[in-house]
Write a protein that holds these residues in place. Structure first.
Motif, PDB file in Angstrom:
ATOM      1  N   LEU A 182       0.877  -1.179   0.000  1.00 60.18           N
ATOM      2  CA  LEU A 182       0.000   0.000   0.000  1.00 60.18           C
ATOM      3  C   LEU A 182       0.913   1.228   0.000  1.00 60.18           C
ATOM      4  CD1 LEU A 182      -2.888   1.231   0.448  1.00 60.18           C
ATOM      5  CD2 LEU A 182      -2.507   0.906   2.894  1.00 60.18           C
ATOM      6  N   SER A 183       0.578   2.236  -0.817  1.00 62.45           N
ATOM      7  CA  SER A 183       1.536   3.342  -1.000  1.00 62.45           C
ATOM      8  C   SER A 183       1.501   4.395   0.113  1.00 62.45           C
ATOM      9  CB  SER A 183       1.280   4.025  -2.350  1.00 62.45           C
ATOM     10  OG  SER A 183       0.042   4.707  -2.325  1.00 62.45           O
ATOM     11  N   GLY A 184       0.494   4.342   0.994  1.00 58.49           N
ATOM     12  CA  GLY A 184       0.474   5.339   2.069  1.00 58.49           C
ATOM     13  C   GLY A 184      -0.804   5.265   2.884  1.00 58.49           C
ATOM     14  N   SER A 185      -1.056   6.306   3.674  1.00 60.93           N
ATOM     15  CA  SER A 185      -2.174   6.287   4.626  1.00 60.93           C
ATOM     16  C   SER A 185      -3.508   6.285   3.891  1.00 60.93           C
ATOM     17  CB  SER A 185      -2.090   7.486   5.557  1.00 60.93           C
ATOM     18  OG  SER A 185      -2.206   8.684   4.811  1.00 60.93           O
ATOM     19  N   ILE A 186      -4.491   5.647   4.500  1.00 54.01           N
ATOM     20  CA  ILE A 186      -5.788   5.491   3.828  1.00 54.01           C
ATOM     21  C   ILE A 186      -6.843   6.442   4.395  1.00 54.01           C
ATOM     22  CG2 ILE A 186      -5.398   3.106   3.146  1.00 54.01           C
ATOM     23  CD1 ILE A 186      -7.206   2.284   5.533  1.00 54.01           C
ATOM     24  N   GLY A 187      -7.821   6.748   3.561  1.00 57.40           N
ATOM     25  CA  GLY A 187      -9.004   7.480   4.002  1.00 57.40           C
ATOM     26  C   GLY A 187      -8.910   8.989   3.951  1.00 57.40           C
ATOM     27  N   ASP A 188      -7.750   9.540   3.583  1.00 58.99           N
ATOM     28  CA  ASP A 188      -7.561  11.004   3.642  1.00 58.99           C
ATOM     29  C   ASP A 188      -8.568  11.738   2.746  1.00 58.99           C
ATOM     30  OD1 ASP A 188      -5.383   9.827   4.814  1.00 58.99           O
ATOM     31  OD2 ASP A 188      -3.913  11.214   4.018  1.00 58.99           O
ATOM     32  N   HIS A 189      -8.716  11.278   1.523  1.00 62.69           N
ATOM     33  CA  HIS A 189      -9.607  11.983   0.586  1.00 62.69           C
ATOM     34  C   HIS A 189     -11.066  11.937   1.063  1.00 62.69           C
ATOM     35  CE1 HIS A 189     -11.378  13.501  -3.084  1.00 62.69           C
ATOM     36  NE2 HIS A 189     -12.180  12.459  -3.085  1.00 62.69           N
ATOM     37  N   GLY A 190     -11.522  10.749   1.408  1.00 61.76           N
ATOM     38  CA  GLY A 190     -12.926  10.601   1.809  1.00 61.76           C
ATOM     39  C   GLY A 190     -13.268  11.460   3.011  1.00 61.76           C
ATOM     40  N   ILE A 191     -12.383  11.484   3.988  1.00 60.65           N
ATOM     41  CA  ILE A 191     -12.656  12.271   5.198  1.00 60.65           C
ATOM     42  C   ILE A 191     -12.563  13.767   4.892  1.00 60.65           C
ATOM     43  CG2 ILE A 191     -11.785  12.827   7.513  1.00 60.65           C
ATOM     44  CD1 ILE A 191     -13.408  10.190   7.316  1.00 60.65           C
ATOM     45  N   ALA A 192     -11.600  14.169   4.056  1.00 62.27           N
ATOM     46  CA  ALA A 192     -11.484  15.600   3.697  1.00 62.27           C
ATOM     47  C   ALA A 192     -12.770  16.077   3.025  1.00 62.27           C
ATOM     48  CB  ALA A 192     -10.281  15.812   2.770  1.00 62.27           C
ATOM     49  N   VAL A 193     -13.317  15.268   2.129  1.00 61.70           N
ATOM     50  CA  VAL A 193     -14.550  15.655   1.432  1.00 61.70           C
ATOM     51  C   VAL A 193     -15.724  15.673   2.410  1.00 61.70           C
ATOM     52  CG1 VAL A 193     -16.215  14.923  -0.328  1.00 61.70           C
ATOM     53  CG2 VAL A 193     -13.773  14.889  -0.840  1.00 61.70           C
ATOM     54  N   LYS A 196     -16.429  18.630   4.708  1.00 67.36           N
ATOM     55  CA  LYS A 196     -16.977  19.869   4.140  1.00 67.36           C
ATOM     56  C   LYS A 196     -18.385  19.687   3.586  1.00 67.36           C
ATOM     57  CE  LYS A 196     -13.488  22.115   5.292  1.00 67.36           C
ATOM     58  NZ  LYS A 196     -13.641  22.839   6.563  1.00 67.36           N
ATOM     59  N   ARG A 197     -18.964  18.524   3.782  1.00 66.39           N
ATOM     60  CA  ARG A 197     -20.344  18.338   3.304  1.00 66.39           C
ATOM     61  C   ARG A 197     -21.277  19.233   4.109  1.00 66.39           C
ATOM     62  NH1 ARG A 197     -20.409  12.395   1.263  1.00 66.39           N
ATOM     63  NH2 ARG A 197     -19.434  12.869  -0.727  1.00 66.39           N
ATOM     64  N   GLU A 198     -22.257  19.752   3.415  1.00 66.64           N
ATOM     65  CA  GLU A 198     -23.154  20.754   3.997  1.00 66.64           C
ATOM     66  C   GLU A 198     -23.799  20.298   5.314  1.00 66.64           C
ATOM     67  OE1 GLU A 198     -26.863  23.457   2.443  1.00 66.64           O
ATOM     68  OE2 GLU A 198     -25.947  22.010   1.102  1.00 66.64           O
ATOM     69  N   ASN A 199     -24.218  19.031   5.343  1.00 64.71           N
ATOM     70  CA  ASN A 199     -24.930  18.574   6.538  1.00 64.71           C
ATOM     71  C   ASN A 199     -24.030  17.872   7.532  1.00 64.71           C
ATOM     72  OD1 ASN A 199     -24.410  16.416   4.941  1.00 64.71           O
ATOM     73  ND2 ASN A 199     -26.443  15.497   5.065  1.00 64.71           N
ATOM     74  N   LEU A 200     -22.740  17.995   7.334  1.00 65.20           N
ATOM     75  CA  LEU A 200     -21.832  17.187   8.153  1.00 65.20           C
ATOM     76  C   LEU A 200     -20.573  17.938   8.541  1.00 65.20           C
ATOM     77  CD1 LEU A 200     -21.784  14.197   9.065  1.00 65.20           C
ATOM     78  CD2 LEU A 200     -20.407  13.699   7.064  1.00 65.20           C
ATOM     79  N   GLU A 201     -20.546  19.242   8.370  1.00 63.35           N
ATOM     80  CA  GLU A 201     -19.286  19.969   8.535  1.00 63.35           C
ATOM     81  C   GLU A 201     -18.680  19.713   9.912  1.00 63.35           C
ATOM     82  OE1 GLU A 201     -18.940  24.035   7.270  1.00 63.35           O
ATOM     83  OE2 GLU A 201     -20.581  23.724   5.872  1.00 63.35           O
ATOM     84  N   PHE A 202     -17.426  19.320   9.901  1.00 63.93           N
ATOM     85  CA  PHE A 202     -16.700  19.183  11.158  1.00 63.93           C
ATOM     86  C   PHE A 202     -15.257  19.586  10.913  1.00 63.93           C
ATOM     87  CE2 PHE A 202     -14.553  15.231   9.976  1.00 63.93           C
ATOM     88  CZ  PHE A 202     -15.430  14.653   9.070  1.00 63.93           C
ATOM     89  N   ASP A 203     -14.579  19.935  11.985  1.00 67.54           N
ATOM     90  CA  ASP A 203     -13.187  20.371  11.848  1.00 67.54           C
ATOM     91  C   ASP A 203     -12.276  19.158  11.817  1.00 67.54           C
ATOM     92  OD1 ASP A 203     -13.656  23.088  11.752  1.00 67.54           O
ATOM     93  OD2 ASP A 203     -13.840  23.212  13.930  1.00 67.54           O
ATOM     94  N   ALA A 204     -11.631  18.946  10.697  1.00 65.26           N
ATOM     95  CA  ALA A 204     -10.650  17.868  10.611  1.00 65.26           C
ATOM     96  C   ALA A 204      -9.457  18.408   9.843  1.00 65.26           C
ATOM     97  CB  ALA A 204     -11.242  16.661   9.895  1.00 65.26           C
ATOM     98  N   ALA A 205      -8.286  18.256  10.422  1.00 62.72           N
ATOM     99  CA  ALA A 205      -7.079  18.761   9.764  1.00 62.72           C
ATOM    100  C   ALA A 205      -6.619  17.741   8.731  1.00 62.72           C
ATOM    101  CB  ALA A 205      -6.009  19.020  10.805  1.00 62.72           C
ATOM    102  N   VAL A 206      -7.508  17.380   7.833  1.00 64.65           N
ATOM    103  CA  VAL A 206      -7.193  16.375   6.821  1.00 64.65           C
ATOM    104  C   VAL A 206      -7.362  17.006   5.454  1.00 64.65           C
ATOM    105  CG1 VAL A 206      -7.725  14.079   5.949  1.00 64.65           C
ATOM    106  CG2 VAL A 206      -8.214  14.639   8.325  1.00 64.65           C
ATOM    107  N   VAL A 207      -6.365  16.837   4.589  1.00 65.67           N
ATOM    108  CA  VAL A 207      -6.525  17.294   3.212  1.00 65.67           C
ATOM    109  C   VAL A 207      -6.550  16.068   2.303  1.00 65.67           C
ATOM    110  CG1 VAL A 207      -5.432  19.534   3.573  1.00 65.67           C
ATOM    111  CG2 VAL A 207      -4.050  17.587   2.858  1.00 65.67           C
ATOM    112  N   SER A 208      -7.233  16.212   1.185  1.00 66.93           N
ATOM    113  CA  SER A 208      -7.329  15.116   0.231  1.00 66.93           C
ATOM    114  C   SER A 208      -5.932  14.699  -0.224  1.00 66.93           C
ATOM    115  CB  SER A 208      -8.148  15.557  -0.978  1.00 66.93           C
ATOM    116  OG  SER A 208      -8.010  14.622  -2.022  1.00 66.93           O
TER     117      SER A 208
END
Lengths: 350, 385
Positions: A182-193, A196-208
């Protein structure tokens, strides 16, 4: 266009059924839709191979072609937007055949009323991404539909690439004893998106993690070449879907080690909050490679020497298994299956 | 992850597993029911079956609110959602549950119903405020954990005079279900299914406290340990139960002291009591009608009660007769004992309640543990690597 395998095949109720959101979520239902509608109608040897791209021979070369649609919501997210994603995604589909991507096309379906400034931001980021990758967008198409008939903007990109001599990566090539990298850490993109979802906004220091992986792949090919059996970028459905798909296509099982799979603490925390399993969460700049045991060490070293593979890890092995189970040793020493996602990934109630 | 990693320390978990192995009397067996689907999920997800000695077995209970919601009420919610003026707000994991006609909220949404997946009751309130022309109905389900947020939504809707907001109430209460399990003939009769103790639900207990279980522990002589949902919580609860059995004790112990007290959240209980009252009887999927086991809005809030406001028809609907969910929910059978398991009944095509939610006993076994069933068969292919 990935192939639906017999192991999880169920009949579509074409006469009475309707498309629902689970048919686009990267799980079993999506495979069922593709098999039952598209493969049935388009049937040919290239689609039947079940890859994310198809290789074909032209005079003097072996080429690949791939196409993909992008409908991400929200359009802008930490670490990218739908435009850069559309460039990286198709480059990666080409690269997973160990091919060198050459050219891209881009098609836009835009909703009436969409702000031009947002469209410009998206187009500019596509330009930046394609120039950085050295893969120009050489043709395209634009359609505008009435308000309410699209969600802002949808983008489709297609790409072609050329395969180095002597390489032929195949979905059914995994063999017992092969290494899973596996080339690196998993889940970064999904959590970053999701953050920022309208009904789910939360603070996460995660970038895609959205990125073009063809440079990393080139380094792997140079180090391991013919020892690479196959590669996949684990996008929707996460590495769980990717490993199950390969297991079905190669008629093998996997045994992976939970402790070896890199997950960023902030991604793990967000998954806890939402009741999600990081193994099911989408990635956009990661790859899973299955490699022969003789070449795995050199391939892993080459990956770790590349900026996009610094956290690469050997996460498991291919095993013989008629049931095509993906099994995992948990961090406490217990065992479990890593299954396909059923339908959409839905948060638990409590 | 502060406050998470501490409870996932592999060394500690393995150490407690070793303590369980050395504490459990090899001459006897221990069967503990985890009531809550959250615990079932943890036990399956982390492969705890491999960590416990053979004579310490976990029995999965009925504590998944999605699983125990009868399909008649799902059908009623779908019928309501299909009305053009209605916006139905629901928690995500209800979307896939099928009614007697094979319809689900997911399918109804695809067919044009205005169904919105929300993450809290406040999201539903926001929709009602933003779209005053719509009739917004919150599809409320869950045990004592999710009832206070529904009460808060109701209180807020009244305070803001939101005339277009109502609640389809399907909240249920935990003690009634435990009572039913302990009094069912196949559990209470000597020589039948064994339940030696319970792991009590953490989030429910954060609201109602540990006191309601004292009656069961005493009357049925079954120890109860209320435990959190992290791996270390669960395995420690098992050790505490083994020790109680060995000592011949049967009391309520609280493993989850960081969130649970004996009396619970008195303020939340008061809010719930303000707005809800017990129904005489409520149907639980897999368990049937249980007296005093469900809540409804008090009569003075009828205007906010979707069942009254829209004259909703709820009905009793039978599960597939071959489905063994009732026996599985009482711990009498295991998922793989059911003829439907893994054949027509999978998480993609759930026939019975235990397969519906990811936390149901059958879904957990299918998703995480079905390799074990295969491995135990004499002619099985390969066992766990």
């Amino acid at each position: 266009m990935k192939m639906m395998m017999e192991a999880y095949s169920r009949n579509l109720d074409v006469a009475n059924g309707r498309v629902d959101l689970s048919h686009g979520a990267g799980g079993r239902a999506m495979g069922q839709l593709i098999e039952g509608i598209f493969h049935k109608a388009f049937d040919n040897i290239w689609l039947r191979a079940g890859n994310d791209q198809s290789a074909f021979t032209v005079p003097g070369a072996r080429m690949v072609m791939s196409t993909d649609g992008y409908v991400v919501s929200p359009l802008f997210f930490p670490g990218g937007n739908i435009g850069s994603l559309a460039v990286h995604g198709t480059i990666n589909d080409i690269a997973m055949a160990a091919a060198r991507p050459l050219y891209l096309s881009a098609s836009f379906i835009i909703e009436e009323g969409f702000p031009l400034a947002d469209l410009e931001r998206i187009a500019e980021s596509m330009g930046v991404a394609s120039r950085a990758a050295g893969v120009p967008i050489i043709t395209g198409d634009t359609k505008v539909v009435e308000r309410g008939k699209a969600d802002g903007v949808f983008i489709s990109t297609s790409g072609v690439g050329v395969v180095p001599d002597g390489l032929d990566l195949r979905a059914d090539a995994a063999r017992p004893g092969d290494a899973v990298i596996l080339s690196g850490s998993i889940g970064d993109h999904g959590i970053a998106v999701m953050s920022k979802r309208e009904n789910l906004e939360f603070d996460a220091a995660v970038v895609s993690d959205s990125a073009a992986l063809h440079g990393l792949v080139a380094a792997m090919v140079e180090a391991g070449g013919r020892q690479i059996r196959l590669m996949r970028d684990p996008t929707r459905g996460g590495i769980a879907a990717t490993l199950n798909e390969i297991a079905s296509q190669s008629k093998v099982g996997f045994h992976i080690d939970e402790e070896a799979i890199p997950v960023k603490p902030e991604v793990a925390a967000a998954c806890e909050l939402l009741g999600l399993d990081p193994l099911n969460v989408a990635n956009e700049g990661k790859l899973v490679a299955v490699a022969g045991p003789e070449g795995a060490k050199a391939i892993l070293a080459a990956m770790r020497a590349h900026p996009l593979g610094r956290e690469a890890a050997l996460v498991g092995h291919v095993v013989a298994d008629d049931d095509c189970f993906v099994q995992m040793s948990t961090c406490f020493g217990g065992g479990r299956i890593v299954d396909w996602l059923s339908g959409e990934q839905l948060p638990r109630i409590c | 992850m502060k406050y998470i990693d501490e409870y996932r320390n592999g060394t500690l978990v393995r150490d407690i597993a070793r303590q369980i192995a050395s504490t459990a009397d090899p001459a006897r067996s221990y069967h503990f029911m985890e009531f809550c689907g959250g615990h079932t999920h943890v036990i399956s997800r982390y492969g705890f079956e491999d960590l416990l000695p053979d004579n310490v077995r976990m029995v999965h209970g009925p504590g998944c609110p999605v699983c125990v919601l009868p399909i008649g009420r799902i059908g009623a919610a779908i019928a309501l959602a299909m009305r053009p003026e209605i916006t139905l707000c629901t928690y995500g994991d209800l979307m896939r549950v099928r009614d007697r006609n094979g319809w689900s909220l997911l399918k109804a949404k695809a067919a044009g119903a205005d169904i919105r997946m929300v993450y809290s009751t406040l999201d539903a309130l926001r929709i009602a405020e933003a779209e005053p022309q719509r009739e917004v109905v919150f599809f409320a389900i869950g045990f004592e954990t999710t009832t206070p947020p529904t009460a808060l939504a109701l209180k807020t809707a009244i305070a803001r005079n939101l005339g277009n907001f109502s609640i389809f109430c399907n909240h249920v209460v935990t003690p009634a279900a435990i009572h039913n399990i302990l009094e069912s003939p196949d559990v209470s009769k000597p020589g039948t299914i064994k339940i030696d103790g319970f792991i009590g639900p953490a989030h429910v207990s954060a609201v109602i406290g540990t006191k309601p279980y004292e009656f069961f522990a005493e009357k049925f002589r079954k120890p109860v340990v209320v435990a959190g949902f992290e791996p270390l919580d669960v395995i420690q609860a098992v050790l505490m139960l083994v020790r109680q059995i060995n000592d011949g004790r049967h009391v309520v112990e609280n493993q989850y002291i960081r969130a649970v007290t004996r009396l619970g959240n008195v303020k939340a209980q008061a809010e719930v009591a303000n707005f809800f009252e017990l129904r005489e009887s409520f149907e639980w999927r897999g368990l049937g009608e249980l007296p005093l086991s469900g809540l409804r809005l008090r009569p003075q809030y009828a205007a906010y009660d979707a069942e009254k406001r829209f004259s909703m028809m709820t009905f009793t609907a039978e599960d597939n007769p071959a489905c063994e969910c009732g026996a599985i929910l009482r711990g009498v059978k295991k998922p793989a004992d059911c003829k439907l398991f893994g054949t027509v009944c999978t998480p993609d095509t759930p026939m019975g309640s235990c397969m519906v939610s990811s936390e149901g006993a059958c879904a957990a076994h299918w998703t995480y543990g079905r390799f074990r069933t295969k491995a135990r068969q004499p002619d099985a292919g390969r066992a766990v690597a």
